[in-house]
Design a protein around this motif. Structure first.
Motif, PDB file in Angstrom:
ATOM      1  N   GLN A 230      11.195   9.761   7.042  1.00 48.62           N
ATOM      2  CA  GLN A 230      10.225   8.892   6.368  1.00 48.62           C
ATOM      3  C   GLN A 230       9.629   7.881   7.340  1.00 48.62           C
ATOM      4  OE1 GLN A 230       9.768  10.753   3.727  1.00 48.62           O
ATOM      5  NE2 GLN A 230       9.888   9.122   2.216  1.00 48.62           N
ATOM      6  N   SER A 231      10.391   7.478   8.353  1.00 49.23           N
ATOM      7  CA  SER A 231       9.886   6.494   9.311  1.00 49.23           C
ATOM      8  C   SER A 231       8.780   7.063  10.175  1.00 49.23           C
ATOM      9  CB  SER A 231      11.023   5.991  10.207  1.00 49.23           C
ATOM     10  OG  SER A 231      11.483   7.011  11.069  1.00 49.23           O
ATOM     11  N   VAL A 232       8.729   8.382  10.299  1.00 53.28           N
ATOM     12  CA  VAL A 232       7.667   9.042  11.065  1.00 53.28           C
ATOM     13  C   VAL A 232       6.473   9.346  10.167  1.00 53.28           C
ATOM     14  CG1 VAL A 232       7.062  11.121  12.366  1.00 53.28           C
ATOM     15  CG2 VAL A 232       9.291  10.024  12.731  1.00 53.28           C
ATOM     16  N   LYS A 233       6.743   9.739   8.941  1.00 51.95           N
ATOM     17  CA  LYS A 233       5.677  10.159   8.027  1.00 51.95           C
ATOM     18  C   LYS A 233       4.833   8.997   7.511  1.00 51.95           C
ATOM     19  CE  LYS A 233       7.862  14.365   6.221  1.00 51.95           C
ATOM     20  NZ  LYS A 233       8.370  15.033   5.007  1.00 51.95           N
ATOM     21  N   TYR A 234       5.486   7.856   7.322  1.00 55.98           N
ATOM     22  CA  TYR A 234       4.789   6.733   6.694  1.00 55.98           C
ATOM     23  C   TYR A 234       4.946   5.469   7.531  1.00 55.98           C
ATOM     24  CZ  TYR A 234       5.229  10.004   2.823  1.00 55.98           C
ATOM     25  OH  TYR A 234       5.194  11.131   2.051  1.00 55.98           O
ATOM     26  N   PRO A 235       3.866   4.700   7.680  1.00 56.00           N
ATOM     27  CA  PRO A 235       3.944   3.471   8.487  1.00 56.00           C
ATOM     28  C   PRO A 235       4.770   2.371   7.836  1.00 56.00           C
ATOM     29  CG  PRO A 235       1.773   3.652   7.434  1.00 56.00           C
ATOM     30  CD  PRO A 235       2.496   4.946   7.174  1.00 56.00           C
ATOM     31  N   LYS A 236       4.834   2.373   6.501  1.00 54.75           N
ATOM     32  CA  LYS A 236       5.566   1.330   5.796  1.00 54.75           C
ATOM     33  C   LYS A 236       7.069   1.566   5.928  1.00 54.75           C
ATOM     34  CE  LYS A 236       5.815  -0.898   1.230  1.00 54.75           C
ATOM     35  NZ  LYS A 236       5.333  -0.844  -0.168  1.00 54.75           N
ATOM     36  N   THR A 237       7.824   0.480   6.114  1.00 50.94           N
ATOM     37  CA  THR A 237       9.272   0.576   6.253  1.00 50.94           C
ATOM     38  C   THR A 237       9.890   1.166   4.994  1.00 50.94           C
ATOM     39  OG1 THR A 237       9.342  -1.333   7.727  1.00 50.94           O
ATOM     40  CG2 THR A 237      11.403  -0.702   6.680  1.00 50.94           C
ATOM     41  N   ASP A 238      10.699   2.194   5.165  1.00 52.74           N
ATOM     42  CA  ASP A 238      11.374   2.836   4.037  1.00 52.74           C
ATOM     43  C   ASP A 238      12.636   2.050   3.699  1.00 52.74           C
ATOM     44  OD1 ASP A 238      11.675   5.560   2.416  1.00 52.74           O
ATOM     45  OD2 ASP A 238      13.641   5.024   3.230  1.00 52.74           O
ATOM     46  N   ARG A 239      12.799   1.683   2.438  1.00 49.05           N
ATOM     47  CA  ARG A 239      13.923   0.818   2.062  1.00 49.05           C
ATOM     48  C   ARG A 239      15.266   1.517   2.231  1.00 49.05           C
ATOM     49  NH1 ARG A 239      13.175   0.322  -4.537  1.00 49.05           N
ATOM     50  NH2 ARG A 239      13.337   2.540  -5.016  1.00 49.05           N
ATOM     51  N   ASN A 240      15.305   2.838   2.042  1.00 51.00           N
ATOM     52  CA  ASN A 240      16.562   3.563   2.228  1.00 51.00           C
ATOM     53  C   ASN A 240      16.978   3.556   3.692  1.00 51.00           C
ATOM     54  OD1 ASN A 240      16.944   4.507  -0.564  1.00 51.00           O
ATOM     55  ND2 ASN A 240      15.128   5.742  -0.181  1.00 51.00           N
ATOM     56  N   LEU A 241      16.030   3.855   4.575  1.00 50.99           N
ATOM     57  CA  LEU A 241      16.324   3.841   6.008  1.00 50.99           C
ATOM     58  C   LEU A 241      16.712   2.441   6.459  1.00 50.99           C
ATOM     59  CD1 LEU A 241      13.495   6.120   7.501  1.00 50.99           C
ATOM     60  CD2 LEU A 241      15.754   6.768   6.648  1.00 50.99           C
ATOM     61  N   ALA A 242      16.023   1.435   5.937  1.00 45.33           N
ATOM     62  CA  ALA A 242      16.321   0.051   6.319  1.00 45.33           C
ATOM     63  C   ALA A 242      17.748  -0.320   5.918  1.00 45.33           C
ATOM     64  CB  ALA A 242      15.318  -0.899   5.677  1.00 45.33           C
ATOM     65  N   ALA A 243      18.160   0.048   4.698  1.00 50.18           N
ATOM     66  CA  ALA A 243      19.498  -0.288   4.223  1.00 50.18           C
ATOM     67  C   ALA A 243      20.579   0.413   5.037  1.00 50.18           C
ATOM     68  CB  ALA A 243      19.633   0.081   2.746  1.00 50.18           C
ATOM     69  N   VAL A 244      20.345   1.693   5.353  1.00 48.79           N
ATOM     70  CA  VAL A 244      21.333   2.438   6.137  1.00 48.79           C
ATOM     71  C   VAL A 244      21.361   1.922   7.577  1.00 48.79           C
ATOM     72  CG1 VAL A 244      21.990   4.724   7.009  1.00 48.79           C
ATOM     73  CG2 VAL A 244      21.166   4.465   4.661  1.00 48.79           C
ATOM     74  N   GLY A 245      20.187   1.585   8.106  1.00 48.69           N
ATOM     75  CA  GLY A 245      20.138   0.996   9.448  1.00 48.69           C
ATOM     76  C   GLY A 245      20.920  -0.299   9.522  1.00 48.69           C
ATOM     77  N   GLU A 246      20.796  -1.115   8.504  1.00 44.79           N
ATOM     78  CA  GLU A 246      21.544  -2.383   8.456  1.00 44.79           C
ATOM     79  C   GLU A 246      23.047  -2.136   8.329  1.00 44.79           C
ATOM     80  OE1 GLU A 246      19.779  -4.536   5.266  1.00 44.79           O
ATOM     81  OE2 GLU A 246      17.891  -4.893   6.349  1.00 44.79           O
ATOM     82  N   LEU A 247      23.424  -1.122   7.547  1.00 48.82           N
ATOM     83  CA  LEU A 247      24.835  -0.766   7.400  1.00 48.82           C
ATOM     84  C   LEU A 247      25.433  -0.372   8.754  1.00 48.82           C
ATOM     85  CD1 LEU A 247      27.343   0.060   5.612  1.00 48.82           C
ATOM     86  CD2 LEU A 247      26.310   2.346   5.552  1.00 48.82           C
ATOM     87  N   LEU A 248      24.729   0.480   9.497  1.00 49.17           N
ATOM     88  CA  LEU A 248      25.220   0.925  10.798  1.00 49.17           C
ATOM     89  C   LEU A 248      25.254  -0.228  11.796  1.00 49.17           C
ATOM     90  CD1 LEU A 248      23.426   4.389  11.079  1.00 49.17           C
ATOM     91  CD2 LEU A 248      25.827   3.953  10.538  1.00 49.17           C
ATOM     92  N   ASP A 249      24.259  -1.098  11.720  1.00 49.35           N
ATOM     93  CA  ASP A 249      24.243  -2.282  12.591  1.00 49.35           C
ATOM     94  C   ASP A 249      25.500  -3.109  12.357  1.00 49.35           C
ATOM     95  OD1 ASP A 249      23.614  -4.488  14.156  1.00 49.35           O
ATOM     96  OD2 ASP A 249      22.205  -5.310  12.716  1.00 49.35           O
ATOM     97  N   GLU A 250      25.857  -3.297  11.093  1.00 53.32           N
ATOM     98  CA  GLU A 250      27.022  -4.124  10.764  1.00 53.32           C
ATOM     99  C   GLU A 250      28.331  -3.441  11.149  1.00 53.32           C
ATOM    100  OE1 GLU A 250      29.172  -6.064   6.812  1.00 53.32           O
ATOM    101  OE2 GLU A 250      27.048  -5.542   6.750  1.00 53.32           O
ATOM    102  N   ASP A 251      28.472  -2.165  10.815  1.00 51.79           N
ATOM    103  CA  ASP A 251      29.751  -1.480  11.043  1.00 51.79           C
ATOM    104  C   ASP A 251      29.958  -1.071  12.499  1.00 51.79           C
ATOM    105  OD1 ASP A 251      30.833  -1.722   8.564  1.00 51.79           O
ATOM    106  OD2 ASP A 251      30.955   0.417   8.130  1.00 51.79           O
ATOM    107  N   LEU A 252      28.858  -0.823  13.222  1.00 51.80           N
ATOM    108  CA  LEU A 252      28.969  -0.377  14.612  1.00 51.80           C
ATOM    109  C   LEU A 252      28.701  -1.504  15.603  1.00 51.80           C
ATOM    110  CD1 LEU A 252      28.807   2.308  13.040  1.00 51.80           C
ATOM    111  CD2 LEU A 252      27.370   3.208  14.861  1.00 51.80           C
TER     112      LEU A 252
END
Length: 333
Positions: A230-252
């Protein structure tokens, strides 16, 4: 309509107009035929979008990228199918323990959120999702009638059990189910997945993040450049990708949010989920090694500049973060 070209004509066209002078002989003719001019050459000559053309001076360079795509899909396929099955079964187990019988009608009546606020008023958005889900699950029964797991019950005029529907539902269907579950059940599912401190909605975020990759791998779409994301297909930030990205940032402890415009980000997520689901390190490590080996082969074959166009920067750093998480898993939790 213009007449289609033969394989020989396409080879001549690619030599004359695209500089692929090494595209000669029966061996390469077979390679092009099997790869496909449209699926292979047309699909692998750019990164993410057609305007981002790759420098492909020779047919061999195209085959290097095509080979990487095939190899990385082969590494991902068994792991993402395992993850899909595990997540479905975790969700199903929590559903079944909260309803008195496993029939679809009971689940639709007793297993979903009430869709009412604290004052008893209907929440329109939630009710709309609930009604949509009812139709969706009934459609699954209709379209899967010939499947023995469903047919056995329908032929007896019995209610198809929820577990039989889970066997044939897609990840998109699973997202719809999760959106209509009570928050406390979603919280239990998140805990079962090993997501101990995350918002329960992270379950939906994860399913929606891996779904496009799963479909691309299962249907032989190109994945080497994450064009399915979705991050490639659409310029607007995808909320699912954002949430998972934040999860990985916190845990890793990455220090920034992965945006999933690189296949590396998805590899990191899959290794993370494998570790949580199996409670073991070997499978995740083996998966990472396979992927790293293919990435190193790609960089050696196409050169640093083309590699960076495809994969982006920070690949070794991201590998370090997920390897650190796997090594420390169990000690921090």
């Amino acid at each position: 309509m213009k007449k289609g070209m033969s394989i020989n004509s396409l080879m001549k066209h690619m030599r004359t107009n695209h500089g692929m002078e090494d595209l000669r002989g029966s061996d390469r003719k077979i390679l092009l035929r099997n790869m496909g001019y449209f699926h292979g050459y047309k699909g692998f000559r750019f990164v993410r979008k057609p305007k981002n053309a790759l420098p492909l001076p020779l047919f061999d360079a195209l085959m290097d990228i095509y080979g990487f795509d095939s190899a990385i899909k082969a590494a991902i396929y068994p792991e993402i199918m395992f993850i899909e099955t595990a997540v479905k079964n975790i969700v199903l187990a929590r559903i079944l323990e909260n309803i008195e019988d496993p029939g679809l009608a009971t689940f639709l009546k007793r297993g979903l959120r009430t869709c009412r606020d604290v004052n008893g008023r209907v929440v329109n958005g939630q009710m709309g999702e609930k009604l949509k889900l009812k139709s969706q699950l009934q459609n699954i029964v209709r379209r899967s009638y010939k499947n023995d797991l469903v047919k056995h019950y329908v032929d007896r005029d019995d209610d198809a059990p929820v577990w039989s529907i889970f066997e044939v539902m897609t990840l998109g269907d699973l997202t719809s189910v999760c959106r209509s579950l009570p928050d406390e059940i979603l919280a239990d599912i998140a805990s079962d997945l090993g997501l101990l401190h995350a918002n329960p909605g992270i379950v939906i975020n994860i399913v929606e993040t891996i779904r496009p990759l799963r479909n691309a791998v299962a249907h032989n779409g190109a994945v080497f450049d994450s064009r399915f994301s979705q991050s490639v297909k659409y310029p607007k930030t995808d909320r699912n990708l954002a949430a998972v990205g934040e999860l990985l940032d916190e845990d890793l402890s990455i220090g920034y949010r992965l945006n999933f415009n690189s296949i590396i980000d998805y590899i990191v997520l899959l290794a993370y989920l494998l570790t949580l689901l199996t409670h073991q390190k070997k499978r995740s490590r083996d998966f990472l090694r396979k992927c790293l080996r293919e990435l190193e082969k790609l960089e050696s074959a196409v050169g640093v500049d083309t590699y960076m166009m495809i994969v982006g920067s920070g690949d070794r750093q991201k590998y370090g973060f997920i390897e650190g998480f796997i090594d420390g898993y169990g000690r921090k939790r």
